[in-house]
Structures are given as C-alpha cells and as structure tokens.
Design a protein around this motif. Structure first.
Motif, short mmCIF file in Angstrom:
data_model
loop_
_atom_site.label_atom_id
_atom_site.label_comp_id
_atom_site.label_asym_id
_atom_site.label_seq_id
_atom_site.Cartn_x
_atom_site.Cartn_y
_atom_site.Cartn_z
N VAL A 44 -22.57 7.00 77.73
CA VAL A 44 -23.86 6.78 77.83
C VAL A 44 -23.89 5.74 79.00
N LEU A 45 -24.70 5.88 79.98
CA LEU A 45 -24.79 4.90 81.20
C LEU A 45 -25.38 3.49 80.53
N GLY A 46 -24.68 2.55 80.70
CA GLY A 46 -24.84 1.09 80.05
C GLY A 46 -26.07 0.58 80.28
N VAL A 66 -19.34 9.25 71.43
CA VAL A 66 -20.45 8.39 72.12
C VAL A 66 -19.59 7.40 72.72
N GLY A 67 -19.30 7.05 73.92
CA GLY A 67 -18.83 5.80 74.49
C GLY A 67 -20.18 5.01 75.47
N VAL A 68 -19.59 4.31 76.05
CA VAL A 68 -20.38 3.51 76.80
C VAL A 68 -19.83 3.50 78.36
N VAL A 132 -22.88 4.85 67.31
CA VAL A 132 -21.25 4.54 66.98
C VAL A 132 -20.75 4.81 68.28
N VAL A 133 -20.34 3.76 68.91
CA VAL A 133 -19.60 3.72 70.03
C VAL A 133 -17.84 3.60 69.76
N ASP A 134 -17.28 4.56 70.35
CA ASP A 134 -15.77 4.82 70.13
C ASP A 134 -14.85 4.64 71.49
N HIS A 135 -15.66 4.24 72.77
CA HIS A 135 -14.90 4.25 74.03
C HIS A 135 -15.70 3.51 74.88
#
Length: 272
Positions: A44-46, A66-68, A132-135
């Motif tokens: 996801v774009l920060g 989902v990551g950032v 929930v961010v995993d990367h």
C-alpha cells in the motif's frame, strides 16, 4: 534432517503488486490479480489519500498479504509538516520529482531525522487503521537513498515487521537489449546491494524479480522468470492495472509452469 533438506530445496514465491492506493485502476488491478490470478501480496502506498477506503477495499481480500510502499515523492506528508520540513516543497507537499529529492539529498539538505519521522508515520497510520503489515519496501527516490533503507529497518524493528524488500535483481540478456532501462535497474541494484550490507538480520529477504520489466511484465517474461527460479525464496514485483501483467497473472500457462516446478505461492508473512 530430511525435513530441513526439503525446506532448503523448495521454491517459494511471493507475487507482490505494488502501489495499492495509488489509483482506482491500480486497486482494481491488484484485487483482480488476486482473485483471478496468482497475486499473493500487495504494498500500500504509504501516503495514499483516503486510507480508510483502502482498508475497506482490502477487507474483501483477507488472503492477500499487505505491506507498505514507503515514499518520499509527491502528495501530502503523513507526519506533521512542521516535523519534516526538509522533505517538503514550497506548497508543503513531498517533492513531486525524484530528481528533486535526490538533488536535495546530494546537497545534504534532507535531514535523516525527517526521513525517519515520515516513514514511521506512514507505517503507523496504516497499522492504526487495523491493517496487518508483513513487509516494508521503498518506492521512488527513496530506493536510491541508503539512509532510507537504514531507516526502513529501524521502522520495521519499532513496529515488529520482519519483511524488508531491497531490490537486488539478477541481470539478464534483456538488460543489454534495452540499455537505458538496464542501466537504471543496475544502478538501483548497486545501491540496494550496498544498502543491504548495512542492514542486520532483516536484510535476508527473497530474491527480487520484475523491476526491469515494470510496465511490460507479460506472459513471456513471467514464464522466463519462473524458469530461472532456484531453491529458496523469491518475489515477483508487478503493477497490475493497464499493465500486460494483469492478463499474464491469470494465465493458465503461468499456473501450469508454477505447478511443473512445484513452486509454492506465499505471502511475506509465510517467509518468516
């Protein structure tokens, strides 16, 4: 002992779609690539606008990792503007052009503390919404700044995030056939390699593929990448909206190639 040998010899693949929240077409493409194809993860774009809408859209795809995608280019800062002045233009936004950011960094006018404040704010905002961010990974000019890579690890530690992408890509003959794109990819890889050397345990992420083919990752190129995968963990980076990768990601030939090579599709959270 046998179980360890099997784990080492297996091929695990994250198919990550970058830039969720960048545009409606990108969001549709990512979700379609997950529902109809092999996309297992998105970044996801920060500083994306309307993060609540992003959260609601991703709720419809609970199996999607989902990551950032951390950024220092364009749009409004997530941190308080007064806390990151060296990152902003005259209008109070993040500088729109990558070259501007790199020039300001070369002039030593960008404060590392401001970089950390902004990247931390981008992660915190999305996690506070319940994602929930995993990367974590870097987009735009941030990819080329060693301080941003080091800051990314600091932010990851603060938030308990194990996955960090540093895009070191193996060269292919295609780099010589498209010299401009090949040189840009090589430059990114050199900076990423140097930056990765500065990191701790979190530097050992999957092998990256697809940066060179950004915008043209079609079926032929995806099949070529699958054919080159060795034992271990890998990540294909794609941008499925109007990109030919959207069709390729749902290709029967691609799925058959993954099955023939016994490639395990997974998310970043499955790698750690």
């Amino acid at each position: 002992m046998l179980e360890n040998a099997v784990a080492i010899s297996s091929i695990r693949l994250v198919v990550n779609a970058d830039g969720f929240g960048q545009s409606e077409s990108r969001n549709r493409g990512v979700l379609a690539g997950h529902r109809q194809g092999i996309v297992t993860s998105t970044s996801v774009l920060g500083n994306a606008a309307n993060p609540e809408a992003i959260r609601d859209a991703l709720a419809a795809a609970p199996g999607l990792g989902v990551g950032v995608l951390l950024t220092l280019d364009g749009g409004a800062p997530v941190a308080r503007p007064a806390s990151v002045p060296s990152l902003l233009d005259a209008d109070g936004n993040l500088r729109a052009q990558r070259q501007e950011v790199l020039l300001e960094w070369a002039k030593n006018t960008i404060a590392p503390a401001h970089v950390e404040a902004e990247l931390d704010a981008q992660v915190a905002r999305l996690r506070d919404l319940g994602l929930v961010v995993d990367h974590l990974c870097l987009g735009g000019s941030a990819r080329f700044l060693p301080v941003a890579v080091q800051t990314m690890e600091s932010v990851a530690r603060r938030h308990g995030i194990a996955g960090l992408r540093t895009s070191v890509e193996r060269p292919t003959l295609a780099w010589a056939l498209d010299l401009r794109r090949g040189l840009a990819t090589a430059a990114l890889g050199a900076v990423a390699w140097y930056s990765r050397r500065q990191l701790g345990a979190r530097r050992h992420g999957p092998q990256s593929w697809g940066y060179f083919e950004r915008g043209r990752l079609d079926e032929v190129r995806i099949l070529e990448i699958i054919g080159r995968l060795g034992p271990g963990s890998h990540e294909i980076i794609c941008e499925p909206d109007d990109d030919p990768s959207l069709v390729a990601l749902a290709s029967t030939r691609v799925r058959d190639a993954l099955a023939r090579r016994s490639v395990e599709l997974c998310r970043w959270s499955d790698l750690f």
